[in-house]
Write a protein that holds these residues in place. Structure first.
Motif, short mmCIF file in Angstrom:
data_model
loop_
_atom_site.label_atom_id
_atom_site.label_comp_id
_atom_site.label_asym_id
_atom_site.label_seq_id
_atom_site.Cartn_x
_atom_site.Cartn_y
_atom_site.Cartn_z
N MET A 1 0.84 -1.19 0.00
CA MET A 1 0.00 0.00 0.00
C MET A 1 0.88 1.26 0.00
N LYS A 2 0.45 2.23 -0.80
CA LYS A 2 1.19 3.49 -0.90
C LYS A 2 1.20 4.21 0.45
N LYS A 3 2.35 4.79 0.79
CA LYS A 3 2.45 5.57 2.03
C LYS A 3 2.61 7.04 1.68
N ILE A 4 1.80 7.87 2.33
CA ILE A 4 1.87 9.32 2.15
C ILE A 4 2.09 9.97 3.51
N TYR A 5 3.06 10.88 3.55
CA TYR A 5 3.34 11.65 4.76
C TYR A 5 2.94 13.10 4.47
N ALA A 6 2.08 13.66 5.32
CA ALA A 6 1.63 15.04 5.16
C ALA A 6 2.08 15.87 6.36
N GLN A 98 13.69 10.81 5.90
CA GLN A 98 13.47 9.39 6.17
C GLN A 98 12.30 8.85 5.34
N ALA A 99 11.22 9.62 5.27
CA ALA A 99 10.05 9.21 4.48
C ALA A 99 10.42 9.08 3.00
N GLN A 100 11.19 10.06 2.50
CA GLN A 100 11.62 10.01 1.10
C GLN A 100 12.54 8.81 0.86
N ASN A 101 13.44 8.53 1.79
CA ASN A 101 14.38 7.41 1.65
C ASN A 101 13.66 6.07 1.56
N GLU A 102 12.51 5.97 2.24
CA GLU A 102 11.76 4.72 2.17
C GLU A 102 10.81 4.68 0.97
N GLY A 103 10.87 5.72 0.13
CA GLY A 103 10.08 5.73 -1.11
C GLY A 103 8.66 6.22 -0.95
N SER A 104 8.36 6.87 0.16
CA SER A 104 7.01 7.38 0.40
C SER A 104 6.81 8.73 -0.27
N GLU A 105 5.56 9.05 -0.52
CA GLU A 105 5.18 10.36 -1.05
C GLU A 105 5.17 11.34 0.12
N VAL A 106 5.75 12.53 -0.06
CA VAL A 106 5.78 13.54 1.00
C VAL A 106 5.08 14.80 0.51
N LEU A 107 4.19 15.32 1.36
CA LEU A 107 3.46 16.55 1.06
C LEU A 107 3.67 17.53 2.19
N VAL A 124 9.71 18.10 -2.80
CA VAL A 124 8.52 17.82 -2.01
C VAL A 124 7.37 18.62 -2.61
N LYS A 125 6.20 18.01 -2.75
CA LYS A 125 5.03 18.72 -3.28
C LYS A 125 4.42 19.57 -2.17
N VAL A 126 4.19 20.84 -2.47
CA VAL A 126 3.59 21.76 -1.50
C VAL A 126 2.15 22.04 -1.91
N LEU A 127 1.25 21.82 -0.97
CA LEU A 127 -0.16 22.18 -1.13
C LEU A 127 -0.40 23.34 -0.18
#
Length: 193
Positions: A1-6, A98-107, A124-127
């Protein structure tokens, strides 16, 4: 499952509110003080819950930046980010890496204007709250809703509508992050202090 960190930005990843810091950087301490004195009544009403946060923020933003060229504004934003790395919380930046190193999407999901938040982060994508521009100049109005409260959840859902397809971890520090933290599978309140 995809992991997203916001991650919220102001207060969560930074030690100070960047709207105030950016205005002081762009306009100087005297103009900053004069502008806030001009809108003190609205800021008091906002703190008392009698005047909407986004309206007060837009009026203050317009006072300082209306009619500035987008080119000049973006140059100021880049210069601000380059000279304000000291505002970033090291533990927060480490969590992003750390989140990026594990291949997760970071917002970064922030009520701040995305023009000055984005230069702090290369990949990093900025909303954030987006500004209206006409004929190459800032109108002083926001193009989007202030990215605060429920709007943070709305922005994530606009990007990733199938909620069951990802695991969301959220980081925040204020009442403006309450809905985001409740929406996440895993939430962290004031984690980097």
């Amino acid at each position: 499952m995809k992991k997203i960190y916001a991650f919220d930005f102001d207060g969560t990843l930074t030690t100070k509110d960047t709207l105030l810091e950016f205005i002081r950087f762009a306009k100087g301490t005297m103009a900053f003080a004069w502008g806030f004195a001009h809108y003190a009544h609205l800021l008091v009403l906002m703190k008392l819950g009698l005047y909407p946060n986004y309206k007060a923020k837009q009026k203050v933003f317009a006072y300082f930046f209306k009619d500035m060229s987008l080119k000049d504004f973006n140059a100021l934003c880049k210069a601000f980010a380059a000279s304000s790395k000291h505002l970033l919380r090291p533990a927060g930046i480490a969590a992003i890496q750390q989140a990026q190193n594990e291949g997760s999407e970071v917002l970064i999901v922030s009520a701040s204007i995305d023009n000055w938040v984005q230069p702090f982060f290369d990949d990093v994508k900025v909303l954030g709250t987006q500004i209206e521009v006409m004929d190459g100049k800032l109108t002083g109005r926001f193009l989007t809703r202030n990215c605060y409260g429920q709007e943070k959840v709305n922005r994530i859902l606009a990007l990733y509508s199938n909620r069951q397809d990802y695991h969301l971890t959220a980081f925040g520090d204020s009442k403006g992050d309450k809905e985001l933290l409740a929406f996440a599978d895993e939430s962290h309140f004031k984690p980097f202090r």
